[in-house]
Design an enzyme around this catalytic site. Structure first.
Site, mmCIF file in Angstrom:
data_model
loop_
_atom_site.group_PDB
_atom_site.id
_atom_site.type_symbol
_atom_site.label_atom_id
_atom_site.label_comp_id
_atom_site.label_asym_id
_atom_site.label_seq_id
_atom_site.Cartn_x
_atom_site.Cartn_y
_atom_site.Cartn_z
ATOM 1 N N GLU A 210 -26.559 15.595 -3.784
ATOM 2 C CA GLU A 210 -26.175 14.791 -2.618
ATOM 3 C C GLU A 210 -27.303 14.941 -1.612
ATOM 4 O O GLU A 210 -27.370 15.936 -0.896
ATOM 5 C CB GLU A 210 -24.840 15.297 -2.041
ATOM 6 C CG GLU A 210 -23.651 15.121 -2.966
ATOM 7 C CD GLU A 210 -23.223 13.662 -3.135
ATOM 8 O OE1 GLU A 210 -23.556 12.844 -2.256
ATOM 9 O OE2 GLU A 210 -22.574 13.358 -4.152
ATOM 10 N N CYS A 244 -26.199 12.613 7.116
ATOM 11 C CA CYS A 244 -27.013 12.040 6.030
ATOM 12 C C CYS A 244 -26.850 10.524 5.964
ATOM 13 O O CYS A 244 -27.734 9.830 5.478
ATOM 14 C CB CYS A 244 -26.633 12.672 4.705
ATOM 15 S SG CYS A 244 -24.877 12.624 4.386
HETATM 16 P P1 NAD Z 1 -31.615 22.555 2.950
HETATM 17 O O1 NAD Z 1 -31.875 21.773 1.758
HETATM 18 O O2 NAD Z 1 -32.719 23.292 3.643
HETATM 19 O O3 NAD Z 1 -30.504 23.610 2.653
HETATM 20 C C1 NAD Z 1 -29.371 23.281 1.901
HETATM 21 C C2 NAD Z 1 -28.954 24.479 1.104
HETATM 22 O O4 NAD Z 1 -30.012 24.885 0.261
HETATM 23 C C3 NAD Z 1 -28.585 25.689 1.949
HETATM 24 O O5 NAD Z 1 -27.420 26.265 1.425
HETATM 25 C C4 NAD Z 1 -29.783 26.596 1.816
HETATM 26 O O6 NAD Z 1 -29.438 27.954 1.925
HETATM 27 C C5 NAD Z 1 -30.289 26.270 0.456
HETATM 28 N N1 NAD Z 1 -31.727 26.456 0.318
HETATM 29 C C6 NAD Z 1 -32.676 26.300 1.274
HETATM 30 N N2 NAD Z 1 -33.893 26.518 0.748
HETATM 31 C C7 NAD Z 1 -33.721 26.814 -0.554
HETATM 32 C C8 NAD Z 1 -34.597 27.115 -1.644
HETATM 33 N N3 NAD Z 1 -35.903 27.169 -1.473
HETATM 34 N N4 NAD Z 1 -34.051 27.337 -2.857
HETATM 35 C C9 NAD Z 1 -32.717 27.274 -3.051
HETATM 36 N N5 NAD Z 1 -31.851 27.004 -2.059
HETATM 37 C C10 NAD Z 1 -32.323 26.764 -0.831
HETATM 38 O O7 NAD Z 1 -30.849 21.655 3.967
HETATM 39 P P2 NAD Z 1 -31.530 20.707 4.920
HETATM 40 O O8 NAD Z 1 -32.795 20.188 4.384
HETATM 41 O O9 NAD Z 1 -31.623 21.269 6.271
HETATM 42 O O10 NAD Z 1 -30.438 19.542 4.890
HETATM 43 C C11 NAD Z 1 -30.738 18.331 5.391
HETATM 44 C C12 NAD Z 1 -30.846 17.323 4.267
HETATM 45 O O11 NAD Z 1 -29.629 17.258 3.583
HETATM 46 C C13 NAD Z 1 -31.111 15.933 4.796
HETATM 47 O O12 NAD Z 1 -32.033 15.291 3.967
HETATM 48 C C14 NAD Z 1 -29.770 15.250 4.676
HETATM 49 O O13 NAD Z 1 -29.832 13.864 4.540
HETATM 50 C C15 NAD Z 1 -29.228 15.915 3.461
HETATM 51 N N6 NAD Z 1 -27.766 15.848 3.455
HETATM 52 C C16 NAD Z 1 -27.175 15.093 2.502
HETATM 53 C C17 NAD Z 1 -25.800 14.966 2.507
HETATM 54 C C18 NAD Z 1 -25.110 14.133 1.477
HETATM 55 O O14 NAD Z 1 -23.889 14.253 1.387
HETATM 56 N N7 NAD Z 1 -25.792 13.307 0.713
HETATM 57 C C19 NAD Z 1 -25.043 15.615 3.487
HETATM 58 C C20 NAD Z 1 -25.693 16.371 4.422
HETATM 59 C C21 NAD Z 1 -27.056 16.489 4.414
#
Ligand code: NAD
Length: 468
Positions: A210, A244
């Site tokens: 997602e 998102c």
């Molecule tokens: P992120 O990807 O940095 O983090 C998400 C999760 O991944 C967290 O639980 C984090 O601990 C983990 N994580 C972070 N770095 C990691 C790594 N190197 N290896 C493994 N796990 C890791 O989150 P973000 O980038 O701040 O989120 C924002 C993004 O998420 C935006 O692009 C947004 O559009 C998207 N988003 C999508 C939805 C959807 O439902 N499609 C909903 C909310 C946000």
């Protein structure tokens, strides 16, 4: 065995025992989850306020109620979802029972992100529990207060043998991903999605992604500009643009842009007052790091800030901001995920469609127009995870609609029955008896042309029609 492997092993043993299979068990866990939300509403609201200064109104709509409604929906529909789905038979299988059986996958991992800390973990979890899986959830460390609260509440309400919370950031998530899961459900950025996919490939684990991207918003043809402004401002600045599915940028004609600007100014004043920083209805940016990313984006932009632009580092505040931009502006290079709205002008609807079609497929696409033909043209000539005309965000609140991306905005979907399906294996079952052995004999050697033509007829659509 490290702590994470122990957790996964504990859940695997529980899954193998069959405890999660009966409908009563799944319903009970879903009901307990519902009680968890109800009995701890105040603490949840406080946690969301502490992490994002999320207004109570927005938190109730997008977290408490969305999750509670999903739980009601799953509890009410679980019995019918679990029933075998009988399929059309042909003459060769006339005497058999042929059906699709939904089976749980096993132990699944759900990795959440911080913008809707409760919704983005619990909504997929509802599907996973309903489908009969054991579940590990990994909240985002960025929304630390909500993370702590979820980690405290889940074991109090749900079976500890079957469901677990693992807290931590990138390192902990990477360690967790070393384990074998039967499905991984990841919400977050495209960058991290790649490392999730790499880890999943080691065990050939199926993955739902997602993700995000830039959700375009077309305004075209005749429109009631005041109504467009109200719906657009609400969808864009809800959660301070950290959604998102928030409209990322607007595509419209020069004339529409001029009218829109006036309407946006009026609406912003109506919604958030003369100084939006003092409004209790505007969320904050989740962290200093995210605030810096957004303010850097603004600084690097060559666009013209026509509304807002004020920022306050200490307060993690960015005013609702509108910027006139050109196609190659920095604000058009990456997903904004904050309260900044670029407006890009186009000469025609075709140009707008072409512009969007040369980019990655977005998670959502919006079109504001009074003309059905315009809306249908945009629907037919573009692709996106979800589509909503004359509004924003709202389409994701309906459990009957699948929620998910397409291409770079995500793989797979959930919400309502779609979540149950994501976490189920559709097992193809054919229960054969011993009848019609003569007919069966047609496929045994010695082969012959006569046998072949009879056999082909028994599996043909014509013979199938005779059975109906
Ligand atoms: P992120 O990807 O940095 O983090 C998400 C999760 O991944 C967290 O639980 C984090 O601990 C983990 N994580 C972070 N770095 C990691 C790594 N190197 N290896 C493994 N796990 C890791 O989150 P973000 O980038 O701040 O989120 C924002 C993004 O998420 C935006 O692009 C947004 O559009 C998207 N988003 C999508 C939805 C959807 O439902 N499609 C909903 C909310 C946000």
């Amino acid at each position: 065995m490290d702590n994470m492997s122990e957790i996964v092993e504990r859940l695997r043993m529980a899954f193998r025992s069959g405890i999660t299979i009966p409908e009563e068990f799944r319903c009970l866990q879903l009901s307990k989850l519902r009680s968890m939300i109800k009995e701890n509403e105040e603490d949840i609201l406080n946690a969301l306020h502490a992490d994002l200064r999320k207004p109570k109104f927005e938190a109730i709509l997008s977290e408490i109620d969305l999750v509670t409604n999903e739980l009601h929906y799953a509890i009410n529909n679980l019995h019918s979802w679990m029933q075998p789905e009988y399929v059309t038979k042909n003459l060769a299988t006339k005497m058999d029972d042929c059906f699709v059986r939904r089976e749980p996958l096993g132990v699944v991992l759900i990795i959440g992100t911080w913008n809707y800390p409760l919704q983005l973990l619990i909504l997929p979890m509802v599907g996973a529990i309903a489908a009969g899986n054991c579940v590990v959830i990994k909240p985002s460390e960025v929304s630390a207060t909500a993370d702590r609260l979820i980690a405290e509440l889940i074991p109090k309400y749900l079976s500890e043998d079957c469901y677990a919370v693992v807290s931590g950031g990138a390192e902990e998530t990477k360690a967790l991903l070393q384990n074998r899961f039967d499905h991984i459900f990841y919400t977050g950025s495209q960058v991290v999605a790649r490392s999730v996919l790499q880890a999943a490939s080691v065990h050939l684990t199926p993955v739902t992604l997602e993700l995000g991207g830039k959700c375009p918003c077309f305004i075209y043809g005749t429109v009631t500009i005041e109504a467009v402004a109200r719906r657009l401002v609400w969808a864009k600045f809800f959660n301070a643009g950290q959604s998102c599915v928030a409209p990322d940028y607007v595509l419209c004609s020069m004339a529409t842009r001029d009218a829109l600007l006036l309407a946006l100014c009026e609406t912003l004043k109506d919604f958030y007052g003369n100084d939006p920083q003092t409004s209790p209805d505007l969320c904050r940016i989740v962290s200093q790091r995210h605030w810096t990313r957004l303010t850097e984006l603004l600084k690097k932009s060559n666009g013209t800030v026509v509304v807002g632009g004020e920022t306050d580092h200490k307060d993690k505040y960015i005013a609702p901001t509108v910027v006139y931009v050109a196609e190659d502006d920095t604000l058009m290079k990456e997903e904004i995920f904050g309260p900044i709205l670029p407006i890009l002008t186009v000469e025609s609807l075709e140009e707008a469609i072409d512009f969007v079609n040369h980019k990655e497929k977005p998670l959502a696409l919006y079109i504001f127009s009074n003309e059905t033909s315009v809306i249908n043209t945009v629907l037919e000539k573009t692709s996106s995870g979800g589509f909503c005309s004359n509004d924003g965000i709202i389409h994701m609140t309906l459990p009957g609609l699948p929620f998910g991306g397409v291409g770079a905005s995500g793989w797979g979907s959930y919400h309502g029955r779609w979540g149950f399906e994501t976490f189920s294996h559709r097992r193809a079952c054919m229960m054969r008896g011993w009848a019609l052995e003569k007919l069966n004999g047609l496929r045994y050697p010695p082969y012959g042309d006569n046998k072949l033509s009879w056999l082909r007829w028994t599996t043909s659509p014509k013979a199938t029609c005779l059975l109906m």
